[in-house]
Design a protein around this motif. Structure first.
Motif, PDB file in Angstrom:
ATOM      1  N   UNK A 175       0.720  -1.197   0.019  1.00 52.72           N
ATOM      2  CA  UNK A 175      -0.067   0.158   0.045  1.00 52.72           C
ATOM      3  C   UNK A 175       0.951   1.342  -0.073  1.00 52.72           C
ATOM      4  N   UNK A 176       2.176   1.170   0.625  1.00 52.14           N
ATOM      5  CA  UNK A 176       2.661   2.463   0.844  1.00 52.14           C
ATOM      6  C   UNK A 176       3.317   2.373  -0.742  1.00 52.14           C
ATOM      7  N   UNK A 177       3.803   1.592  -1.679  1.00 56.44           N
ATOM      8  CA  UNK A 177       4.389   1.947  -2.858  1.00 56.44           C
ATOM      9  C   UNK A 177       3.222   2.165  -3.618  1.00 56.44           C
ATOM     10  N   UNK A 178       1.959   1.745  -3.534  1.00 58.45           N
ATOM     11  CA  UNK A 178       0.976   2.146  -4.550  1.00 58.45           C
ATOM     12  C   UNK A 178       0.700   3.563  -4.243  1.00 58.45           C
ATOM     13  N   UNK A 179       0.403   3.911  -2.803  1.00 55.78           N
ATOM     14  CA  UNK A 179       0.456   5.427  -2.468  1.00 55.78           C
ATOM     15  C   UNK A 179       1.391   6.216  -3.306  1.00 55.78           C
ATOM     16  N   UNK A 180       2.482   5.975  -3.085  1.00 55.61           N
ATOM     17  CA  UNK A 180       3.580   6.782  -3.518  1.00 55.61           C
ATOM     18  C   UNK A 180       3.486   7.002  -5.096  1.00 55.61           C
ATOM     19  N   UNK A 181       3.146   5.746  -5.872  1.00 51.70           N
ATOM     20  CA  UNK A 181       2.912   5.863  -7.190  1.00 51.70           C
ATOM     21  C   UNK A 181       1.805   7.030  -7.456  1.00 51.70           C
ATOM     22  N   UNK A 182       0.659   6.745  -6.752  1.00 52.90           N
ATOM     23  CA  UNK A 182      -0.553   7.606  -7.035  1.00 52.90           C
ATOM     24  C   UNK A 182      -0.180   9.047  -6.799  1.00 52.90           C
ATOM     25  N   UNK A 183       0.570   9.375  -5.731  1.00 55.41           N
ATOM     26  CA  UNK A 183       0.995  10.531  -5.664  1.00 55.41           C
ATOM     27  C   UNK A 183       1.922  11.432  -6.489  1.00 55.41           C
ATOM     28  N   UNK A 184       2.809  10.231  -7.022  1.00 52.07           N
ATOM     29  CA  UNK A 184       3.698  10.647  -8.282  1.00 52.07           C
ATOM     30  C   UNK A 184       2.952  11.138  -9.476  1.00 52.07           C
TER      31      UNK A 184
END
Length: 123
Positions: A81-90
């Motif tokens: 979820x942290x990686x997915x959130x990072x991709x979304x924010x990017x």
């Protein structure tokens, strides 16, 4: 009467004295490691909060629903979820969202129940 012998005054206390002298260095290293971990946690939390905000805005949903949507989308893309959130924010910052991320997000947003804000917008 009991007498306390300090390590530095014991006959064979050189090893003990070295251990006592090294304690502040070990404690400092432990604290540096702990601070680094806390900083990483704060940064990850900030990213998760931003991603939840994005999902809340796009999906017109509550924080609870946005958190669930992020978890579901991350699971659908087999990422944390942290990686997915990072991709979304990017992606919000201008980077291209990968197709699996976009597709998973679209799918979970479509599964959210309609909210009063969404119902108002549809009138």
């Amino acid at each position: 009467m009991t007498r306390t012998v300090r390590p530095e005054t014991a006959v064979d206390g050189s090893a003990a004295a070295d251990a006592v002298a090294g304690a502040p260095a070990r404690e400092a290293e432990t604290l540096r490691h702990e601070i680094a971990g806390l900083r990483a946690t704060i940064a990850a939390r900030a990213t998760l909060d931003m991603a939840c905000g994005v999902v809340m805005a796009v999906g017109r949903c509550s924080l609870h629903e946005a958190s669930g949507a992020l978890l579901a989308a991350a699971a659908a893309t087999d990422t944390g979820v942290e990686e997915f959130a990072g991709l979304l924010v990017e992606g919000i910052g201008g980077a291209e969202l990968a197709d699996p991320v976009r597709s998973a997000l679209r799918t979970v947003l479509a599964q959210l129940p309609p909210t009063s804000a969404a119902a108002e917008a549809g009138r």
